[in-house]
Design an enzyme around this catalytic site. Structure first.
Site, PDB file in Angstrom:
ATOM      1  N   ASP A  12       0.884  -1.171   0.000  1.00  0.00           N
ATOM      2  CA  ASP A  12       0.000   0.000   0.000  1.00  0.00           C
ATOM      3  C   ASP A  12       0.919   1.218   0.000  1.00  0.00           C
ATOM      4  O   ASP A  12       2.139   1.094  -0.211  1.00  0.00           O
ATOM      5  CB  ASP A  12      -0.989  -0.036   1.179  1.00  0.00           C
ATOM      6  CG  ASP A  12      -0.327   0.197   2.538  1.00  0.00           C
ATOM      7  OD1 ASP A  12       0.929   0.253   2.600  1.00  0.00           O
ATOM      8  OD2 ASP A  12      -1.052   0.322   3.542  1.00  0.00           O
ATOM      9  N   HIS A  13       0.372   2.403   0.244  1.00  0.00           N
ATOM     10  CA  HIS A  13       1.204   3.614   0.218  1.00  0.00           C
ATOM     11  C   HIS A  13       2.316   3.542   1.265  1.00  0.00           C
ATOM     12  O   HIS A  13       3.401   4.084   1.053  1.00  0.00           O
ATOM     13  CB  HIS A  13       0.341   4.863   0.435  1.00  0.00           C
ATOM     14  CG  HIS A  13      -0.485   4.807   1.669  1.00  0.00           C
ATOM     15  ND1 HIS A  13      -1.681   4.123   1.737  1.00  0.00           N
ATOM     16  CD2 HIS A  13      -0.286   5.313   2.912  1.00  0.00           C
ATOM     17  CE1 HIS A  13      -2.187   4.225   2.956  1.00  0.00           C
ATOM     18  NE2 HIS A  13      -1.351   4.934   3.688  1.00  0.00           N
ATOM     19  N   CYS A  71       2.978  -3.301   4.012  1.00  0.00           N
ATOM     20  CA  CYS A  71       2.242  -2.086   4.401  1.00  0.00           C
ATOM     21  C   CYS A  71       3.069  -1.393   5.480  1.00  0.00           C
ATOM     22  O   CYS A  71       4.250  -1.715   5.653  1.00  0.00           O
ATOM     23  CB  CYS A  71       0.817  -2.398   4.843  1.00  0.00           C
ATOM     24  SG  CYS A  71       0.638  -3.440   6.290  1.00  0.00           S
ATOM     25  N   GLY A  76      -1.816  -5.201   8.874  1.00  0.00           N
ATOM     26  CA  GLY A  76      -3.038  -5.187   8.077  1.00  0.00           C
ATOM     27  C   GLY A  76      -2.959  -6.162   6.913  1.00  0.00           C
ATOM     28  O   GLY A  76      -3.919  -6.912   6.647  1.00  0.00           O
ATOM     29  N   HIS A 104       7.949 -24.329   9.812  1.00  0.00           N
ATOM     30  CA  HIS A 104       6.832 -24.818  10.631  1.00  0.00           C
ATOM     31  C   HIS A 104       5.462 -24.455  10.056  1.00  0.00           C
ATOM     32  O   HIS A 104       4.503 -25.188  10.271  1.00  0.00           O
ATOM     33  CB  HIS A 104       6.918 -24.252  12.060  1.00  0.00           C
ATOM     34  CG  HIS A 104       8.080 -24.806  12.839  1.00  0.00           C
ATOM     35  ND1 HIS A 104       8.242 -24.578  14.191  1.00  0.00           N
ATOM     36  CD2 HIS A 104       9.132 -25.567  12.457  1.00  0.00           C
ATOM     37  CE1 HIS A 104       9.346 -25.176  14.614  1.00  0.00           C
ATOM     38  NE2 HIS A 104       9.914 -25.780  13.577  1.00  0.00           N
ATOM     39  N   ARG A 115       7.415   0.512   8.053  1.00  0.00           N
ATOM     40  CA  ARG A 115       7.683   1.503   9.103  1.00  0.00           C
ATOM     41  C   ARG A 115       8.306   0.844  10.332  1.00  0.00           C
ATOM     42  O   ARG A 115       8.534   1.519  11.355  1.00  0.00           O
ATOM     43  CB  ARG A 115       6.373   2.219   9.489  1.00  0.00           C
ATOM     44  CG  ARG A 115       5.804   3.036   8.334  1.00  0.00           C
ATOM     45  CD  ARG A 115       4.425   3.587   8.630  1.00  0.00           C
ATOM     46  NE  ARG A 115       3.886   4.274   7.466  1.00  0.00           N
ATOM     47  CZ  ARG A 115       2.580   4.423   7.212  1.00  0.00           C
ATOM     48  NH1 ARG A 115       1.686   3.944   8.052  1.00  0.00           N
ATOM     49  NH2 ARG A 115       2.186   5.036   6.124  1.00  0.00           N
ATOM     50  N   ARG A 138       4.675 -33.218  12.087  1.00  0.00           N
ATOM     51  CA  ARG A 138       3.736 -32.658  13.068  1.00  0.00           C
ATOM     52  C   ARG A 138       3.264 -31.263  12.651  1.00  0.00           C
ATOM     53  O   ARG A 138       2.158 -30.835  13.020  1.00  0.00           O
ATOM     54  CB  ARG A 138       4.368 -32.632  14.461  1.00  0.00           C
ATOM     55  CG  ARG A 138       5.543 -31.682  14.618  1.00  0.00           C
ATOM     56  CD  ARG A 138       6.225 -31.872  15.961  1.00  0.00           C
ATOM     57  NE  ARG A 138       7.183 -30.840  16.283  1.00  0.00           N
ATOM     58  CZ  ARG A 138       8.415 -30.769  15.776  1.00  0.00           C
ATOM     59  NH1 ARG A 138       8.846 -31.674  14.910  1.00  0.00           N
ATOM     60  NH2 ARG A 138       9.233 -29.791  16.133  1.00  0.00           N
TER      61      ARG A 138
HETATM   62  C1  RB5 Z   1      -1.779   2.838   6.435  1.00  0.00           C
HETATM   63  O1  RB5 Z   1      -1.631   4.112   6.950  1.00  0.00           O
HETATM   64  C2  RB5 Z   1      -1.435   1.793   7.462  1.00  0.00           C
HETATM   65  O2  RB5 Z   1      -2.507   1.651   8.341  1.00  0.00           O
HETATM   66  C3  RB5 Z   1      -1.122   0.498   6.774  1.00  0.00           C
HETATM   67  O3  RB5 Z   1      -0.016   0.668   5.944  1.00  0.00           O
HETATM   68  C4  RB5 Z   1      -0.761  -0.667   7.673  1.00  0.00           C
HETATM   69  O4  RB5 Z   1       0.230  -0.334   8.572  1.00  0.00           O
HETATM   70  C5  RB5 Z   1      -1.875  -1.361   8.309  1.00  0.00           C
HETATM   71  O5  RB5 Z   1      -1.694  -2.391   8.973  1.00  0.00           O
END
Ligand code: RB5
Length: 151
Positions: A12-13, A71, A76, A104, A115, A138
């Site tokens: 995503d961004h 992300c 997420g 596993h 981030r 297992r």
């Molecule tokens: C987007 O701002 C952020 O929520 C997404 O990149 C991610 O970290 C969600 O889990």
């Protein structure tokens, strides 16, 4: 020789910049790379759309393909991808998690938080994910129990 020969990648961004920087690294590992987007910075991408797009393409391919979803936190993407039957997505923040995700959990998608980790750590995670093999036994029994939960 690695099990995987093809890598699908999406973000995503929050993960776009790391995606763009990881692609040449993946290609250097002799992987065919399929970029599932986005192509440009939007600032408000909805990560479930990209998790679904990559997962659907991945499930239509053979088991020599794996996915990388990025992300901001990786959380997420991992939650969204794991909603899709057949996807075993593992959020990894270091090489040990990446190795265990394969050994596993037979993960077919690795999720990264752009981030949370840096580019070199992301490369390290992908490298260990590629090098490790599912151990079966297992662990397969436990994955079968997870499959039962999918109902
Ligand atoms: C987007 O701002 C952020 O929520 C997404 O990149 C991610 O970290 C969600 O889990």
């Amino acid at each position: 020789m690695f099990k995987f020969t093809r890598c699908l990648i999406a973000a995503d961004h929050g993960g776009l910049d790391l995606k763009q920087r990881l692609i040449p690294f993946l290609q250097q590992q002799n992987l065919e790379v399929l970029d599932c987007g986005p192509d440009a910075y939007d600032g408000d991408d909805d990560f479930p759309d990209y998790a679904a797009r990559l997962s659907e393409k991945l499930l239509a391919l053979d088991d020599q393909s794996f996915g990388v979803l990025i992300c901001g936190s990786g959380l997420g993407m991992s939650i969204a991808a794991n909603k899709i039957d057949g996807i075993r997505a593992a959020l990894c923040t270091d090489a040990t998690m990446a190795r265990l995700a394969r050994q596993h959990s037979n993960a077919n998608v690795v999720c990264l938080g752009a981030r949370i980790i840096g580019e070199v750590c992301a490369q390290d995670i992908v490298t260990h994910f590629l090098q490790a093999a599912f151990e079966g036994g297992r662990h397969q029994r436990r994955l079968d129990l997870i499959k039962d939960l999918e109902g």
